[in-house]
Design a protein around this motif. Structure first.
Motif, PDB file in Angstrom:
ATOM      1  N   HIS A  49       8.348   0.252  18.069  1.00 46.42           N
ATOM      2  CA  HIS A  49       7.017  -0.312  18.264  1.00 46.42           C
ATOM      3  C   HIS A  49       6.869  -1.516  17.330  1.00 46.42           C
ATOM      4  CE1 HIS A  49       2.687  -0.764  18.395  1.00 46.42           C
ATOM      5  NE2 HIS A  49       2.656   0.090  19.422  1.00 46.42           N
ATOM      6  N   PRO A  50       6.331  -2.630  17.822  1.00 49.07           N
ATOM      7  CA  PRO A  50       6.260  -3.835  16.986  1.00 49.07           C
ATOM      8  C   PRO A  50       5.383  -3.710  15.745  1.00 49.07           C
ATOM      9  CG  PRO A  50       5.308  -4.225  19.177  1.00 49.07           C
ATOM     10  CD  PRO A  50       5.903  -2.861  19.193  1.00 49.07           C
ATOM     11  N   ILE A  51       4.462  -2.728  15.683  1.00 48.94           N
ATOM     12  CA  ILE A  51       3.621  -2.591  14.487  1.00 48.94           C
ATOM     13  C   ILE A  51       4.462  -2.225  13.265  1.00 48.94           C
ATOM     14  CG2 ILE A  51       3.002  -0.152  14.712  1.00 48.94           C
ATOM     15  CD1 ILE A  51       0.731  -3.053  13.531  1.00 48.94           C
ATOM     16  N   TYR A  52       5.708  -1.805  13.499  1.00 50.36           N
ATOM     17  CA  TYR A  52       6.588  -1.532  12.367  1.00 50.36           C
ATOM     18  C   TYR A  52       6.849  -2.781  11.534  1.00 50.36           C
ATOM     19  CZ  TYR A  52       7.550   3.386  13.028  1.00 50.36           C
ATOM     20  OH  TYR A  52       7.423   4.752  13.091  1.00 50.36           O
ATOM     21  N   TYR A  53       6.559  -3.977  12.076  1.00 48.09           N
ATOM     22  CA  TYR A  53       6.686  -5.174  11.239  1.00 48.09           C
ATOM     23  C   TYR A  53       5.816  -5.022  10.003  1.00 48.09           C
ATOM     24  CZ  TYR A  53       2.226  -7.717  11.589  1.00 48.09           C
ATOM     25  OH  TYR A  53       0.917  -8.105  11.451  1.00 48.09           O
ATOM     26  N   TYR A  54       4.607  -4.501  10.187  1.00 49.85           N
ATOM     27  CA  TYR A  54       3.674  -4.367   9.065  1.00 49.85           C
ATOM     28  C   TYR A  54       4.016  -3.142   8.224  1.00 49.85           C
ATOM     29  CZ  TYR A  54      -0.528  -4.687   6.303  1.00 49.85           C
ATOM     30  OH  TYR A  54      -1.393  -4.814   5.239  1.00 49.85           O
ATOM     31  N   ILE A  55       4.278  -2.034   8.867  1.00 46.02           N
ATOM     32  CA  ILE A  55       4.579  -0.792   8.146  1.00 46.02           C
ATOM     33  C   ILE A  55       5.818  -0.974   7.271  1.00 46.02           C
ATOM     34  CG2 ILE A  55       5.267   1.629   8.407  1.00 46.02           C
ATOM     35  CD1 ILE A  55       3.651   1.562  11.113  1.00 46.02           C
ATOM     36  N   ALA A  56       6.902  -1.466   7.854  1.00 44.90           N
ATOM     37  CA  ALA A  56       8.161  -1.603   7.111  1.00 44.90           C
ATOM     38  C   ALA A  56       8.039  -2.584   5.953  1.00 44.90           C
ATOM     39  CB  ALA A  56       9.287  -2.040   8.051  1.00 44.90           C
ATOM     40  N   THR A  57       7.391  -3.726   6.186  1.00 46.61           N
ATOM     41  CA  THR A  57       7.300  -4.717   5.104  1.00 46.61           C
ATOM     42  C   THR A  57       6.412  -4.213   3.972  1.00 46.61           C
ATOM     43  OG1 THR A  57       5.562  -5.935   6.318  1.00 46.61           O
ATOM     44  CG2 THR A  57       7.833  -6.748   6.500  1.00 46.61           C
ATOM     45  N   GLN A  58       5.320  -3.538   4.305  1.00 51.81           N
ATOM     46  CA  GLN A  58       4.439  -3.027   3.247  1.00 51.81           C
ATOM     47  C   GLN A  58       5.096  -1.903   2.456  1.00 51.81           C
ATOM     48  OE1 GLN A  58       1.970  -5.786   3.339  1.00 51.81           O
ATOM     49  NE2 GLN A  58       1.200  -4.094   2.184  1.00 51.81           N
ATOM     50  N   VAL A  59       5.768  -0.997   3.153  1.00 51.32           N
ATOM     51  CA  VAL A  59       6.380   0.160   2.482  1.00 51.32           C
ATOM     52  C   VAL A  59       7.577  -0.255   1.631  1.00 51.32           C
ATOM     53  CG1 VAL A  59       7.662   2.309   2.903  1.00 51.32           C
ATOM     54  CG2 VAL A  59       5.544   1.843   4.155  1.00 51.32           C
ATOM     55  N   ALA A  60       8.376  -1.201   2.121  1.00 46.67           N
ATOM     56  CA  ALA A  60       9.634  -1.529   1.438  1.00 46.67           C
ATOM     57  C   ALA A  60       9.557  -2.753   0.537  1.00 46.67           C
ATOM     58  CB  ALA A  60      10.744  -1.714   2.475  1.00 46.67           C
ATOM     59  N   MET A  61       8.378  -3.397   0.440  1.00 45.31           N
ATOM     60  CA  MET A  61       8.299  -4.528  -0.495  1.00 45.31           C
ATOM     61  C   MET A  61       8.368  -4.000  -1.919  1.00 45.31           C
ATOM     62  SD  MET A  61       4.442  -6.025  -0.426  1.00 45.31           S
ATOM     63  CE  MET A  61       3.000  -5.032  -0.705  1.00 45.31           C
ATOM     64  N   GLY A  62       8.595  -4.901  -2.842  1.00 48.91           N
ATOM     65  CA  GLY A  62       8.861  -4.517  -4.223  1.00 48.91           C
ATOM     66  C   GLY A  62       7.652  -4.105  -5.051  1.00 48.91           C
ATOM     67  N   LYS A  63       6.458  -4.178  -4.494  1.00 45.88           N
ATOM     68  CA  LYS A  63       5.257  -3.751  -5.216  1.00 45.88           C
ATOM     69  C   LYS A  63       4.386  -2.910  -4.293  1.00 45.88           C
ATOM     70  CE  LYS A  63       4.824  -7.685  -8.407  1.00 45.88           C
ATOM     71  NZ  LYS A  63       5.303  -6.979  -9.587  1.00 45.88           N
ATOM     72  N   THR A  64       3.681  -1.974  -4.869  1.00 46.12           N
ATOM     73  CA  THR A  64       2.660  -1.232  -4.135  1.00 46.12           C
ATOM     74  C   THR A  64       1.453  -2.148  -3.953  1.00 46.12           C
ATOM     75  OG1 THR A  64       1.651  -0.452  -6.175  1.00 46.12           O
ATOM     76  CG2 THR A  64       3.392   0.958  -5.200  1.00 46.12           C
ATOM     77  N   VAL A  65       0.479  -1.714  -3.175  1.00 47.39           N
ATOM     78  CA  VAL A  65      -0.768  -2.475  -3.047  1.00 47.39           C
ATOM     79  C   VAL A  65      -1.385  -2.654  -4.439  1.00 47.39           C
ATOM     80  CG1 VAL A  65      -3.136  -2.404  -2.152  1.00 47.39           C
ATOM     81  CG2 VAL A  65      -1.213  -1.822  -0.661  1.00 47.39           C
ATOM     82  N   ALA A  66      -1.393  -1.593  -5.228  1.00 46.56           N
ATOM     83  CA  ALA A  66      -1.933  -1.696  -6.587  1.00 46.56           C
ATOM     84  C   ALA A  66      -1.128  -2.694  -7.417  1.00 46.56           C
ATOM     85  CB  ALA A  66      -1.945  -0.327  -7.263  1.00 46.56           C
ATOM     86  N   GLY A  67       0.188  -2.724  -7.220  1.00 40.79           N
ATOM     87  CA  GLY A  67       1.037  -3.661  -7.950  1.00 40.79           C
ATOM     88  C   GLY A  67       0.792  -5.107  -7.566  1.00 40.79           C
ATOM     89  N   VAL A  68       0.572  -5.358  -6.271  1.00 41.66           N
ATOM     90  CA  VAL A  68       0.237  -6.717  -5.824  1.00 41.66           C
ATOM     91  C   VAL A  68      -1.094  -7.131  -6.440  1.00 41.66           C
ATOM     92  CG1 VAL A  68      -0.380  -8.145  -3.829  1.00 41.66           C
ATOM     93  CG2 VAL A  68       1.564  -6.570  -3.683  1.00 41.66           C
ATOM     94  N   CYS A  69      -2.067  -6.225  -6.414  1.00 42.10           N
ATOM     95  CA  CYS A  69      -3.374  -6.517  -7.018  1.00 42.10           C
ATOM     96  C   CYS A  69      -3.230  -6.799  -8.513  1.00 42.10           C
ATOM     97  CB  CYS A  69      -4.345  -5.366  -6.774  1.00 42.10           C
ATOM     98  SG  CYS A  69      -4.870  -5.234  -5.048  1.00 42.10           S
ATOM     99  N   GLU A  70      -2.420  -6.003  -9.196  1.00 44.91           N
ATOM    100  CA  GLU A  70      -2.198  -6.205 -10.628  1.00 44.91           C
ATOM    101  C   GLU A  70      -1.600  -7.584 -10.906  1.00 44.91           C
ATOM    102  OE1 GLU A  70       0.773  -4.356 -13.926  1.00 44.91           O
ATOM    103  OE2 GLU A  70      -0.345  -2.902 -12.708  1.00 44.91           O
ATOM    104  N   ALA A  71      -0.689  -8.041 -10.064  1.00 42.16           N
ATOM    105  CA  ALA A  71      -0.097  -9.374 -10.230  1.00 42.16           C
ATOM    106  C   ALA A  71      -1.157 -10.468 -10.120  1.00 42.16           C
ATOM    107  CB  ALA A  71       1.008  -9.596  -9.200  1.00 42.16           C
ATOM    108  N   CYS A  72      -2.251 -10.141  -9.415  1.00 41.67           N
ATOM    109  CA  CYS A  72      -3.361 -11.090  -9.236  1.00 41.67           C
ATOM    110  C   CYS A  72      -4.495 -10.825 -10.223  1.00 41.67           C
ATOM    111  CB  CYS A  72      -3.892 -10.991  -7.811  1.00 41.67           C
ATOM    112  SG  CYS A  72      -2.667 -11.431  -6.566  1.00 41.67           S
ATOM    113  N   GLU A  73      -4.248  -9.941 -11.209  1.00 49.51           N
ATOM    114  CA  GLU A  73      -5.254  -9.538 -12.202  1.00 49.51           C
ATOM    115  C   GLU A  73      -6.517  -9.030 -11.507  1.00 49.51           C
ATOM    116  OE1 GLU A  73      -5.771 -12.637 -15.185  1.00 49.51           O
ATOM    117  OE2 GLU A  73      -3.596 -12.980 -15.219  1.00 49.51           O
TER     118      GLU A  73
END
Length: 152
Positions: A49-73
């Motif tokens: 299913h093409p929605i895996y573009y979003y699922i796979a990139t979010q799950v396997a990127m090097g930061k969690t959502v909290a980590g991305v937010c932390e990088a942005c203070e």
């Protein structure tokens, strides 16, 4: 004089790496369950299913959502909001295939909004690759980070 002149600039997050070290594999069982949850049958040609573009990139990127937010203070508890997500496929996603993610934060821009007050607009790019390095897709995501600390 801009009404943002009295505020500190957005943190300098551009260039922050989002390269992941996790491998994401789309299993037949998970793909079938996701497809059926959206009212479609899984493809018979092995494509996922093409929605895996979003699922796979979010799950396997090097930061969690909290980590991305932390990088942005930014405190994830303040509620980041998804603004948009666009994708360019170079090849279809496949069931049973394993993928890795590379990516980076492109920009963090401070803006003023009538509804949200002060916000930072985060843009980041993620690329999904086969384990041999072949790029399968590229996605640009935009998040809105409401800056409650600057509320009037």
């Amino acid at each position: 004089m801009s009404d943002l002149d009295d505020l500190p600039p957005a943190p300098d997050a551009a260039g922050t790496s989002l390269d992941g070290d996790k491998v994401f594999t789309i299993t037949a069982e998970e793909n079938a369950a996701l497809c059926r949850s959206t009212g479609v049958e899984p493809a018979t040609d092995g494509s996922a299913h093409p929605i895996y573009y979003y699922i796979a990139t979010q799950v396997a990127m090097g930061k969690t959502v909290a980590g991305v937010c932390e990088a942005c203070e930014f405190d994830v508890e303040d509620g980041p909001m998804m603004g948009s997500s666009g994708v360019r496929f170079d090849a279809p996603l496949k069931v049973g295939e394993s993928y890795k993610v590379t990516g980076e934060i492109l920009s963090l821009v401070r803006k003023r909004s009538r509804k949200l007050g002060v916000m930072d607009v985060l843009t980041y790019r993620l690329r999904l690759h086969l384990l041999d390095g072949t790029q399968v897709l590229e996605t640009d995501n935009v998040w809105v980070l409401p800056r409650k600390e600057f509320a009037a």
